[in-house]
Design a protein around this motif. Structure first.
Motif, PDB file in Angstrom:
ATOM      1  N   GLY A 252      16.171   7.479 -18.785  1.00  0.00           N
ATOM      2  CA  GLY A 252      16.742   7.926 -17.519  1.00  0.00           C
ATOM      3  C   GLY A 252      17.494   6.825 -16.797  1.00  0.00           C
ATOM      4  N   GLY A 253      17.731   5.708 -17.493  1.00  0.00           N
ATOM      5  CA  GLY A 253      18.434   4.590 -16.880  1.00  0.00           C
ATOM      6  C   GLY A 253      19.936   4.799 -16.839  1.00  0.00           C
ATOM      7  N   ALA A 254      20.609   4.000 -16.042  1.00  0.00           N
ATOM      8  CA  ALA A 254      22.046   4.155 -15.853  1.00  0.00           C
ATOM      9  C   ALA A 254      22.839   3.874 -17.120  1.00  0.00           C
ATOM     10  N   ASN A 255      22.301   3.051 -18.020  1.00  0.00           N
ATOM     11  CA  ASN A 255      23.023   2.684 -19.230  1.00  0.00           C
ATOM     12  C   ASN A 255      22.766   3.633 -20.398  1.00  0.00           C
ATOM     13  N   GLY A 256      21.825   4.550 -20.250  1.00  0.00           N
ATOM     14  CA  GLY A 256      21.513   5.464 -21.334  1.00  0.00           C
ATOM     15  C   GLY A 256      20.721   4.801 -22.447  1.00  0.00           C
ATOM     16  N   CYS A 257      20.682   5.474 -23.590  1.00  0.00           N
ATOM     17  CA  CYS A 257      19.958   4.985 -24.766  1.00  0.00           C
ATOM     18  C   CYS A 257      20.849   5.248 -25.972  1.00  0.00           C
ATOM     19  N   PHE A 258      21.519   4.184 -26.438  1.00  0.00           N
ATOM     20  CA  PHE A 258      22.530   4.329 -27.476  1.00  0.00           C
ATOM     21  C   PHE A 258      22.284   3.362 -28.628  1.00  0.00           C
ATOM     22  N   GLY A 259      23.098   3.509 -29.655  1.00  0.00           N
ATOM     23  CA  GLY A 259      23.032   2.598 -30.792  1.00  0.00           C
ATOM     24  C   GLY A 259      21.682   2.639 -31.478  1.00  0.00           C
ATOM     25  N   GLY A 260      21.220   1.446 -31.875  1.00  0.00           N
ATOM     26  CA  GLY A 260      19.944   1.359 -32.565  1.00  0.00           C
ATOM     27  C   GLY A 260      18.788   1.901 -31.769  1.00  0.00           C
ATOM     28  N   MET A 261      18.817   1.731 -30.452  1.00  0.00           N
ATOM     29  CA  MET A 261      17.725   2.262 -29.636  1.00  0.00           C
ATOM     30  C   MET A 261      17.767   3.783 -29.572  1.00  0.00           C
ATOM     31  N   GLY A 262      18.947   4.375 -29.741  1.00  0.00           N
ATOM     32  CA  GLY A 262      19.024   5.820 -29.842  1.00  0.00           C
ATOM     33  C   GLY A 262      18.284   6.325 -31.072  1.00  0.00           C
TER      34      GLY A 262
ATOM     35  N   ASP B 299      17.988  14.559 -16.195  1.00  0.00           N
ATOM     36  CA  ASP B 299      19.304  15.167 -16.382  1.00  0.00           C
ATOM     37  C   ASP B 299      20.417  14.136 -16.320  1.00  0.00           C
ATOM     38  N   VAL B 300      20.165  12.953 -15.737  1.00  0.00           N
ATOM     39  CA  VAL B 300      21.200  11.908 -15.707  1.00  0.00           C
ATOM     40  C   VAL B 300      21.041  10.937 -16.863  1.00  0.00           C
ATOM     41  N   GLY B 301      19.978  11.057 -17.637  1.00  0.00           N
ATOM     42  CA  GLY B 301      19.798  10.209 -18.807  1.00  0.00           C
ATOM     43  C   GLY B 301      20.788  10.588 -19.897  1.00  0.00           C
ATOM     44  N   ARG B 302      21.043   9.650 -20.821  1.00  0.00           N
ATOM     45  CA  ARG B 302      21.952   9.908 -21.933  1.00  0.00           C
ATOM     46  C   ARG B 302      21.338   9.357 -23.218  1.00  0.00           C
ATOM     47  N   LEU B 303      21.550  10.068 -24.299  1.00  0.00           N
ATOM     48  CA  LEU B 303      21.000   9.676 -25.600  1.00  0.00           C
ATOM     49  C   LEU B 303      22.003  10.016 -26.681  1.00  0.00           C
ATOM     50  N   ALA B 304      22.321   9.024 -27.530  1.00  0.00           N
ATOM     51  CA  ALA B 304      23.236   9.266 -28.648  1.00  0.00           C
ATOM     52  C   ALA B 304      23.196   8.057 -29.573  1.00  0.00           C
ATOM     53  N   MET B 305      23.796   8.204 -30.741  1.00  0.00           N
ATOM     54  CA  MET B 305      23.927   7.073 -31.646  1.00  0.00           C
ATOM     55  C   MET B 305      25.019   6.130 -31.139  1.00  0.00           C
ATOM     56  N   SER B 306      26.257   6.602 -31.118  1.00  0.00           N
ATOM     57  CA  SER B 306      27.371   5.771 -30.646  1.00  0.00           C
ATOM     58  C   SER B 306      27.665   6.079 -29.186  1.00  0.00           C
ATOM     59  N   GLY B 307      27.851   5.041 -28.385  1.00  0.00           N
ATOM     60  CA  GLY B 307      28.191   5.226 -26.987  1.00  0.00           C
ATOM     61  C   GLY B 307      29.636   5.681 -26.820  1.00  0.00           C
ATOM     62  N   PRO B 308      29.959   6.284 -25.671  1.00  0.00           N
ATOM     63  CA  PRO B 308      31.326   6.788 -25.439  1.00  0.00           C
ATOM     64  C   PRO B 308      32.403   5.725 -25.632  1.00  0.00           C
ATOM     65  N   GLU B 309      32.176   4.509 -25.139  1.00  0.00           N
ATOM     66  CA  GLU B 309      33.168   3.447 -25.270  1.00  0.00           C
ATOM     67  C   GLU B 309      33.379   3.059 -26.728  1.00  0.00           C
ATOM     68  N   VAL B 310      32.291   3.074 -27.509  1.00  0.00           N
ATOM     69  CA  VAL B 310      32.392   2.722 -28.925  1.00  0.00           C
ATOM     70  C   VAL B 310      33.217   3.757 -29.675  1.00  0.00           C
ATOM     71  N   ILE B 311      32.975   5.039 -29.387  1.00  0.00           N
ATOM     72  CA  ILE B 311      33.733   6.103 -30.048  1.00  0.00           C
ATOM     73  C   ILE B 311      35.213   5.992 -29.698  1.00  0.00           C
TER      74      ILE B 311
ATOM     75  N   ARG C 147      36.059   7.781 -20.061  1.00  0.00           N
ATOM     76  CA  ARG C 147      36.170   7.828 -18.597  1.00  0.00           C
ATOM     77  C   ARG C 147      35.937   9.234 -18.057  1.00  0.00           C
ATOM     78  N   ASP C 148      35.868  10.210 -18.942  1.00  0.00           N
ATOM     79  CA  ASP C 148      35.630  11.596 -18.548  1.00  0.00           C
ATOM     80  C   ASP C 148      34.115  11.781 -18.402  1.00  0.00           C
ATOM     81  N   ARG C 149      33.610  11.560 -17.214  1.00  0.00           N
ATOM     82  CA  ARG C 149      32.168  11.581 -16.993  1.00  0.00           C
ATOM     83  C   ARG C 149      31.554  12.940 -17.314  1.00  0.00           C
ATOM     84  N   ALA C 150      32.273  14.007 -16.990  1.00  0.00           N
ATOM     85  CA  ALA C 150      31.754  15.347 -17.291  1.00  0.00           C
ATOM     86  C   ALA C 150      31.600  15.530 -18.793  1.00  0.00           C
ATOM     87  N   LEU C 151      32.584  15.065 -19.556  1.00  0.00           N
ATOM     88  CA  LEU C 151      32.515  15.155 -21.017  1.00  0.00           C
ATOM     89  C   LEU C 151      31.351  14.326 -21.549  1.00  0.00           C
ATOM     90  N   VAL C 152      31.201  13.118 -21.034  1.00  0.00           N
ATOM     91  CA  VAL C 152      30.125  12.229 -21.498  1.00  0.00           C
ATOM     92  C   VAL C 152      28.763  12.880 -21.302  1.00  0.00           C
TER      93      VAL C 152
END
Length: 295
Positions: A142-152, A165-177, A189-194
């Motif tokens: 639920g942190g502002a940076n989400g949970c991405f990469g290896g920690m995902g 609901d503000v948490g994020r989880l994925a393998m690759s982060g939006p900036e990496v993609i 930069r499309d926060r709704a999409l992210v």
């Protein structure tokens, strides 16, 4: 209500756990730091961006780690990873009721490259060892940076995932993609999409998290207390069930991931899973979204 996302790692520990029960191993006073960052001229932290220790939660003894997103985005390096592995290995010896990982990380710390990659792989192995021993591993996101990469990946190796609901989880982060495939593939930069594609509501609806909560420390605490006894045995049948779920999800989408109305992949998948008025999901409350889950 106290925002989980706005708290630091140690604030989360103080508010989530039974009052005064957290005992930190290798606290900042021990100055166990990355041996690599100083050589690169990069500022270091005395705890290398993660606090680990033992505590009580709802009167039960737990081991806990909290990543500090404000230090290098919670990135995992050699020492950071070693502290997580040490916590998990100690759990095998001392057998707490559960292990909690308060995850906030962009993944491997690129400054430490291979050392960070090895560290994450060791964390994964340790998580699976703890689960195999019958000790539940709970991940709170639920942190502002989400949970991405290896920690995902580490999160998805756990028994139980709690997300806001503000948490994020994925393998690759939006900036990496975006950096790898261009803004046409994914506009970071499309926060709704992210949030549609990596956020807590999406992960709840497609079965990638086990509890969806408000951005409130108390809600995270209640969900963690409720999940302490929810160990999930590591069996071939469980793995096959997971693969079947992923296969069905993949085949539910059209080949180009966009329908004639221009709906994007997330809304298409929600519709394929039987959720009515899928386009309205981002605007719904957490309580309303919890009621929509079909898997």
């Amino acid at each position: 209500m106290i925002s989980y996302a706005e708290c630091s790692a140690r604030e989360r520990l103080a508010l989530l756990l039974d009052p005064g029960s957290f005992h930190e191993w290798l606290p900042p006073s021990e100055r166990v730091m990355s041996p690599h960052l100083a050589q690169l001229g990069v500022p270091s932290a005395f705890d290398d961006g993660v606090a680990v220790g033992r505590a009580m939660l709802g009167g039960r003894r737990v081991f806990v780690a909290a990543q500090e997103g404000a230090f290098m985005g919670g990135g995992v390096g050699e020492v950071h990873g070693a502290k997580l592995v040490g916590l998990l290995q100690r759990a095998l010896r001392d057998r707490p009721a559960a292990v909690l990982l308060l995850a906030e990380s962009g993944g491997v710390r690129l400054h430490e490259a291979n050392a960070g990659l090895i560290a994450v792989s060791e964390v994964m192995r340790a998580v699976l060892d703890v689960r195999a021993a019958g000790i539940p591993v709970l991940v709170l996101i639920g942190g502002a940076n989400g949970c991405f990469g290896g920690m995902g990946i580490v999160a998805r190796c756990a028994d139980h995932i709690v997300m806001s609901d503000v948490g994020r989880l994925a393998m690759s982060g939006p900036e990496v993609i975006e950096a790898s495939h261009g803004v046409e593939e994914f506009d970071s930069r499309d926060r709704a999409l992210v949030w549609r594609t990596t956020g807590g509501k999406h992960r709840w609806l497609i079965g990638d998290c086990d509890a969806l909560v408000e951005d409130d420390v108390s809600a995270f605490r209640e969900a963690a207390v409720a999940a302490i006894d929810e160990s999930r045995p590591l069996t071939l049948a469980a793995l096959e069930d997971e693969h079947a779920l992923l296969t069905a999800r993949l085949h539910a989408l059209p080949a180009d991931n966009v329908d004639s109305a221009g709906h994007d992949e997330a809304a298409l998948l929600w519709s394929a899973l039987g959720i009515a008025d899928a386009q309205q999901v981002p605007e719904l409350s957490v309580e309303a979204v919890r009621a929509l889950r079909t898997i």
